[in-house]
Design a protein around this motif. Structure first.
Motif, PDB file in Angstrom:
ATOM      1  N   TYR A  46       9.956 -18.195  27.997  1.00  0.00           N
ATOM      2  CA  TYR A  46       9.876 -16.741  27.965  1.00  0.00           C
ATOM      3  C   TYR A  46      10.695 -16.186  26.797  1.00  0.00           C
ATOM      4  O   TYR A  46      11.746 -16.722  26.447  1.00  0.00           O
ATOM      5  CB  TYR A  46      10.369 -16.148  29.282  1.00  0.00           C
ATOM      6  N   VAL A  47      10.183 -15.106  26.218  1.00  0.00           N
ATOM      7  CA  VAL A  47      10.835 -14.476  25.073  1.00  0.00           C
ATOM      8  C   VAL A  47      10.898 -12.969  25.314  1.00  0.00           C
ATOM      9  O   VAL A  47      10.450 -12.467  26.352  1.00  0.00           O
ATOM     10  CB  VAL A  47      10.059 -14.791  23.764  1.00  0.00           C
ATOM     11  N   SER A  48      11.447 -12.227  24.350  1.00  0.00           N
ATOM     12  CA  SER A  48      11.674 -10.794  24.554  1.00  0.00           C
ATOM     13  C   SER A  48      10.391  -9.975  24.467  1.00  0.00           C
ATOM     14  O   SER A  48      10.309  -8.877  25.018  1.00  0.00           O
ATOM     15  CB  SER A  48      12.689 -10.264  23.542  1.00  0.00           C
ATOM     16  N   SER A  49       9.362 -10.490  23.783  1.00  0.00           N
ATOM     17  CA  SER A  49       8.089  -9.782  23.695  1.00  0.00           C
ATOM     18  C   SER A  49       7.006 -10.776  23.308  1.00  0.00           C
ATOM     19  O   SER A  49       7.285 -11.885  22.865  1.00  0.00           O
ATOM     20  CB  SER A  49       8.156  -8.646  22.659  1.00  0.00           C
ATOM     21  N   GLY A  50       5.742 -10.370  23.509  1.00  0.00           N
ATOM     22  CA  GLY A  50       4.635 -11.258  23.159  1.00  0.00           C
ATOM     23  C   GLY A  50       3.936 -11.802  24.387  1.00  0.00           C
ATOM     24  O   GLY A  50       4.080 -11.283  25.501  1.00  0.00           O
ATOM     25  N   LEU A  51       3.191 -12.874  24.207  1.00  0.00           N
ATOM     26  CA  LEU A  51       2.393 -13.438  25.294  1.00  0.00           C
ATOM     27  C   LEU A  51       3.254 -13.930  26.449  1.00  0.00           C
ATOM     28  O   LEU A  51       2.846 -13.852  27.615  1.00  0.00           O
ATOM     29  CB  LEU A  51       1.538 -14.594  24.765  1.00  0.00           C
ATOM     30  N   LEU A  52       4.428 -14.457  26.140  1.00  0.00           N
ATOM     31  CA  LEU A  52       5.329 -14.959  27.178  1.00  0.00           C
ATOM     32  C   LEU A  52       6.525 -14.030  27.355  1.00  0.00           C
ATOM     33  O   LEU A  52       7.652 -14.469  27.588  1.00  0.00           O
ATOM     34  CB  LEU A  52       5.787 -16.381  26.838  1.00  0.00           C
ATOM     35  N   ASP A  53       6.258 -12.761  27.250  1.00  0.00           N
ATOM     36  CA  ASP A  53       7.253 -11.724  27.510  1.00  0.00           C
ATOM     37  C   ASP A  53       7.942 -11.992  28.850  1.00  0.00           C
ATOM     38  O   ASP A  53       7.288 -12.264  29.856  1.00  0.00           O
ATOM     39  CB  ASP A  53       6.514 -10.379  27.544  1.00  0.00           C
ATOM     40  N   ARG A  54       9.254 -11.882  28.855  1.00  0.00           N
ATOM     41  CA  ARG A  54      10.011 -12.196  30.068  1.00  0.00           C
ATOM     42  C   ARG A  54       9.739 -11.228  31.216  1.00  0.00           C
ATOM     43  O   ARG A  54      10.082 -11.512  32.370  1.00  0.00           O
ATOM     44  CB  ARG A  54      11.509 -12.214  29.762  1.00  0.00           C
ATOM     45  N   THR A  55       9.117 -10.077  30.920  1.00  0.00           N
ATOM     46  CA  THR A  55       8.811  -9.125  31.992  1.00  0.00           C
ATOM     47  C   THR A  55       7.382  -9.276  32.519  1.00  0.00           C
ATOM     48  O   THR A  55       6.988  -8.533  33.411  1.00  0.00           O
ATOM     49  CB  THR A  55       9.027  -7.670  31.513  1.00  0.00           C
ATOM     50  N   HIS A  56       6.619 -10.221  31.980  1.00  0.00           N
ATOM     51  CA  HIS A  56       5.264 -10.444  32.489  1.00  0.00           C
ATOM     52  C   HIS A  56       5.335 -11.165  33.833  1.00  0.00           C
ATOM     53  O   HIS A  56       5.988 -12.203  33.974  1.00  0.00           O
ATOM     54  CB  HIS A  56       4.446 -11.292  31.504  1.00  0.00           C
ATOM     55  N   LEU A  57       4.634 -10.610  34.804  1.00  0.00           N
ATOM     56  CA  LEU A  57       4.589 -11.206  36.137  1.00  0.00           C
ATOM     57  C   LEU A  57       3.258 -11.898  36.413  1.00  0.00           C
ATOM     58  O   LEU A  57       3.160 -12.729  37.315  1.00  0.00           O
ATOM     59  CB  LEU A  57       4.817 -10.125  37.202  1.00  0.00           C
ATOM     60  N   ARG A  58       2.224 -11.538  35.654  1.00  0.00           N
ATOM     61  CA  ARG A  58       0.881 -12.091  35.844  1.00  0.00           C
ATOM     62  C   ARG A  58       0.332 -12.552  34.497  1.00  0.00           C
ATOM     63  O   ARG A  58       0.653 -11.981  33.459  1.00  0.00           O
ATOM     64  CB  ARG A  58      -0.062 -11.047  36.452  1.00  0.00           C
ATOM     65  N   PHE A  59      -0.519 -13.586  34.538  1.00  0.00           N
ATOM     66  CA  PHE A  59      -1.102 -14.133  33.318  1.00  0.00           C
ATOM     67  C   PHE A  59      -2.604 -14.261  33.497  1.00  0.00           C
ATOM     68  O   PHE A  59      -3.084 -14.647  34.570  1.00  0.00           O
ATOM     69  CB  PHE A  59      -0.475 -15.492  32.994  1.00  0.00           C
ATOM     70  N   PHE A  60      -3.335 -13.935  32.424  1.00  0.00           N
ATOM     71  CA  PHE A  60      -4.786 -13.857  32.523  1.00  0.00           C
ATOM     72  C   PHE A  60      -5.470 -14.531  31.339  1.00  0.00           C
ATOM     73  O   PHE A  60      -4.986 -14.473  30.209  1.00  0.00           O
ATOM     74  CB  PHE A  60      -5.239 -12.389  32.560  1.00  0.00           C
ATOM     75  N   THR A  61      -6.616 -15.152  31.632  1.00  0.00           N
ATOM     76  CA  THR A  61      -7.593 -15.498  30.605  1.00  0.00           C
ATOM     77  C   THR A  61      -8.738 -14.500  30.749  1.00  0.00           C
ATOM     78  O   THR A  61      -8.720 -13.647  31.641  1.00  0.00           O
ATOM     79  CB  THR A  61      -8.125 -16.929  30.795  1.00  0.00           C
ATOM     80  N   LYS A  62      -9.746 -14.622  29.908  1.00  0.00           N
ATOM     81  CA  LYS A  62     -10.875 -13.697  30.011  1.00  0.00           C
ATOM     82  C   LYS A  62     -11.547 -13.815  31.380  1.00  0.00           C
ATOM     83  O   LYS A  62     -11.918 -12.811  31.992  1.00  0.00           O
ATOM     84  CB  LYS A  62     -11.892 -13.974  28.905  1.00  0.00           C
ATOM     85  N   ARG A  63     -11.666 -15.028  31.876  1.00  0.00           N
ATOM     86  CA  ARG A  63     -12.313 -15.229  33.182  1.00  0.00           C
ATOM     87  C   ARG A  63     -11.527 -14.543  34.292  1.00  0.00           C
ATOM     88  O   ARG A  63     -12.108 -13.918  35.186  1.00  0.00           O
ATOM     89  CB  ARG A  63     -12.452 -16.723  33.473  1.00  0.00           C
ATOM     90  N   GLU A  64     -10.202 -14.652  34.228  1.00  0.00           N
ATOM     91  CA  GLU A  64      -9.384 -14.014  35.269  1.00  0.00           C
ATOM     92  C   GLU A  64      -9.432 -12.490  35.165  1.00  0.00           C
ATOM     93  O   GLU A  64      -9.321 -11.791  36.182  1.00  0.00           O
ATOM     94  CB  GLU A  64      -7.929 -14.501  35.172  1.00  0.00           C
ATOM     95  N   ILE A  65      -9.568 -11.968  33.949  1.00  0.00           N
ATOM     96  CA  ILE A  65      -9.712 -10.519  33.794  1.00  0.00           C
ATOM     97  C   ILE A  65     -11.003 -10.044  34.458  1.00  0.00           C
ATOM     98  O   ILE A  65     -11.030  -9.033  35.163  1.00  0.00           O
ATOM     99  CB  ILE A  65      -9.691 -10.128  32.303  1.00  0.00           C
ATOM    100  N   ILE A  66     -12.080 -10.791  34.240  1.00  0.00           N
ATOM    101  CA  ILE A  66     -13.358 -10.461  34.872  1.00  0.00           C
ATOM    102  C   ILE A  66     -13.219 -10.465  36.394  1.00  0.00           C
ATOM    103  O   ILE A  66     -13.686  -9.549  37.082  1.00  0.00           O
ATOM    104  CB  ILE A  66     -14.449 -11.450  34.415  1.00  0.00           C
ATOM    105  N   GLU A  67     -12.574 -11.490  36.933  1.00  0.00           N
ATOM    106  CA  GLU A  67     -12.399 -11.593  38.384  1.00  0.00           C
ATOM    107  C   GLU A  67     -11.512 -10.470  38.913  1.00  0.00           C
ATOM    108  O   GLU A  67     -11.778  -9.911  39.985  1.00  0.00           O
ATOM    109  CB  GLU A  67     -11.811 -12.956  38.737  1.00  0.00           C
TER     110      GLU A  67
END
Length: 215
Positions: free
Chosen positions: A147-168
């Motif tokens: 985890y980092v301060s910003s970006g894809l692995l932002d430390r405040t992200h609680l959920r993670f998505f791919t395109k398929r998960e966004i659709i679902e």
């Protein structure tokens, strides 16, 4: 809850999301922006025809700045009990720019937001793509998910998505997807996409933009 995010970098709160707003067809008048930061989208939204703009912002400091640019502000979490002035309105457009990945229960939140969107209204969202090659490379080759301060692995992200998960996510929350877009990719990645006929675009896309309506 007020002010819980005041320790985050200021660039969290200052962006103008023309790239995301431009995905929405013209004609919207009332707008609700979740995670509105300092309200810097307001001027562009008014250029596009908005006459009433409300915002929800977790940070007190940045929300107070947004209150000088938007018509009404609720300082707090969209996952809390919301005020009646917000719940009793309908909004032609609800914006969730880089918000959904921060929520404890994005499914429930999106279901609740359906109540303030008319059948002709829109939800537009930007959501990071955890399948991006920068994350996959670190995870597969180095065994790192740092985890980092910003970006894809932002430390405040609680959920993670791919395109398929966004659709679902949207389908399960009773939305139909109208249009897709994504953040700009580099010239090199664009070349890779063309050479591979788009087969690896899921690894090249940093962030997805999605436009949806209620089912």
């Amino acid at each position: 809850m007020c002010g819980i995010d005041d320790s985050l970098p200021d660039n969290y709160y200052c962006a103008v999301r023309k790239d995301l707003i431009d995905l929405v067809p013209p004609g919207f008048r009332s707008v609700l922006e979740i995670g509105c930061g300092e309200g810097n989208n307001a001027a562009y939204l008014r250029e596009k025809g908005a006459t009433y703009i409300a915002g929800i912002e977790l940070s007190c400091r940045h929300g107070e700045i947004a209150a000088t640019r938007m018509d009404e502000i609720f300082i707090g979490s969209v996952e809390e009990d919301l005020p009646n002035w917000l719940l009793n309105r309908e909004f032609d457009l609800v914006i969730c720019g880089d918000v959904i990945e921060h929520l404890i229960d994005p499914w429930r939140t999106l279901e609740r937001l359906r109540n303030v969107i008319p059948s002709s209204g829109y939800l537009v969202a930007s959501i990071p793509n955890i399948r991006h090659y920068s994350v996959v490379k670190e995870l597969v080759l180095r065994g790192r998910f740092q985890y980092v301060s910003s970006g894809l692995l932002d430390r405040t992200h609680l959920r993670f998505f791919t395109k398929r998960e966004i659709i679902e996510l949207l389908d399960n929350s009773q939305y139909k997807i109208i249009n897709w877009s994504h953040s700009p990719i580099s010239r090199r990645d664009s070349l890779i996409s063309r050479i591979t006929f788009g087969r690896f675009d899921g690894f090249l896309t940093y962030q997805y933009y999605v436009l949806a309506q209620k089912k």
